[in-house]
Design an enzyme around this catalytic site. Structure first.
Site, short mmCIF file in Angstrom:
data_model
loop_
_atom_site.label_atom_id
_atom_site.label_comp_id
_atom_site.label_asym_id
_atom_site.label_seq_id
_atom_site.Cartn_x
_atom_site.Cartn_y
_atom_site.Cartn_z
N ALA A 160 0.85 -1.18 0.00
CA ALA A 160 0.00 0.00 0.00
C ALA A 160 0.89 1.23 0.00
O ALA A 160 2.06 1.17 0.38
CB ALA A 160 -0.90 -0.01 1.23
N GLY A 170 0.35 -5.05 1.06
CA GLY A 170 -0.90 -5.09 0.31
C GLY A 170 -0.77 -5.69 -1.06
O GLY A 170 -1.74 -6.21 -1.62
N GLU A 219 -0.93 -9.35 -0.51
CA GLU A 219 -2.34 -9.67 -0.24
C GLU A 219 -3.18 -9.64 -1.51
O GLU A 219 -4.11 -10.44 -1.66
CB GLU A 219 -2.89 -8.72 0.81
CG GLU A 219 -2.31 -8.98 2.19
CD GLU A 219 -2.72 -7.93 3.20
OE1 GLU A 219 -3.23 -8.32 4.27
OE2 GLU A 219 -2.54 -6.73 2.93
N GLU A 237 4.42 -5.36 7.27
CA GLU A 237 3.62 -4.42 8.06
C GLU A 237 4.11 -4.32 9.51
O GLU A 237 3.98 -3.27 10.14
CB GLU A 237 2.14 -4.83 8.04
CG GLU A 237 1.46 -4.63 6.70
CD GLU A 237 1.54 -5.85 5.79
OE1 GLU A 237 0.77 -5.93 4.83
OE2 GLU A 237 2.38 -6.74 6.07
#
Length: 299
Positions: free
Chosen positions: A107, A150, A153, A173
């Site tokens: 992200a 992300g 993911e 993260e």
């Protein structure tokens, strides 16, 4: 094996009129390019996260566009398979090192600055990873380079993952004082097991493509020049099947993630039996007996 395919321009009016009813909207932003590849009786969609200068990190606009894409692709009858990839890095400016290759390097962390739980919660209650996970049609991630946070993911929200030898995977993260928030702790554990998932999530390190393949995180490792060819080979095979039956098959396999085996087997039995009332079952059986190519109706 050579795979031949061609792309219709988004500006081809006849194609757009034939396949895109007005009620269906495809996302149209520079940072997420969408190509439609004719394959058999339908289309393979290739969605490219196009932020190579930021290693294709997911900002708010891209996440919203992917959510729109998921809805559009699921509702569009002509779409058979969706492929996700990251844009290749451009040439480096003079005197600068070139950017590395990335699928999606996470992200966009700048989106997190200054936010608290109240402001971030809505974005994660209606998030991009669940949107991709809930697509009823087959999804493929083509991973060339970093797939982190992300981005990892997003890859594991797809059904099939193909990587290149220079790909790296990780859930960093923990290094930001966070944990994966897009389903990473759950889907990663299903894919690679409790111990390995714990090491990745709590350690925040990366693994290479060879290790990712060994532990079941990716299906194939392919040289970069052959990545799209392999992806299209898989996509065209899936697109050649009954679209109805492929979606039922996806639901049946997914049931193994949500139910004890005895319940899952019962669900499988019921799905199998229900398919005997479909036109595509008769088409498939007759084509097999007649040694002909089935012409699926999706009914």
């Amino acid at each position: 094996m050579r795979v031949d395919y061609w792309i219709f321009s988004n500006h081809d009016a006849m194609y757009r009129t034939r396949f895109h009813p007005l009620m269906v909207k495809k996302p149209d932003i520079d940072e997420l390019t969408v190509e439609e590849v004719i394959s058999g009786t339908g289309v393979v969609v290739i969605a490219t996260v196009n932020r190579p200068g930021k290693l294709n990190a997911l900002n708010h606009e891209v996440k919203e566009a992917i959510k729109e894409l998921a809805t559009w692709a699921d509702d569009a009858d002509h779409v058979r398979v969706i492929i996700f990839q990251g844009a290749k890095p451009g040439p480096a400016p003079e005197g600068k090192r070139p950017k590395p290759h990335a699928f999606v390097a996470g992200a966009d962390v700048s989106d997190f600055k200054g936010k608290d739980s109240a402001t971030i919660r809505p974005e994660f209650e209606d998030n991009v990873w669940e949107a991709v996970w809930n697509i009823s049609k087959p999804t493929i991630a083509l991973i060339d380079g970093y797939a982190l946070g992300g981005g990892s993911e997003l890859a594991i929200s797809c059904d099939i993952r193909i990587a290149t030898p220079r790909s790296m995977f990780g859930t960093p993260e923990i290094n930001l004082g966070l944990i994966p928030g897009g389903g990473g702790t759950q889907r990663l554990t299903w894919l690679i097991g409790y111990g390995r998932a714990m090491e990745m999530v709590m350690g925040g390190g990366m693994i290479d493509a060879e290790e990712a393949h060994r532990i079941g995180l990716v299906n194939h490792v392919i040289e970069p020049d052959s990545l799209m060819e392999k992806g299209m080979e898989l996509a065209e095979n899936l697109a050649s099947k009954s679209p109805l039956t492929v979606q039922v098959a996806k639901r049946a396999v997914r049931a193994a993630l949500d139910h004890p085996i005895s319940d899952g087997v019962l669900l499988e039995h019921n799905m199998f039996v229900d398919l005997f009332d479909t036109k595509d079952k008769d088409i498939g059986v007759n084509a097999f007996l007649e040694r002909s190519t089935p012409e699926w109706t999706g009914e």
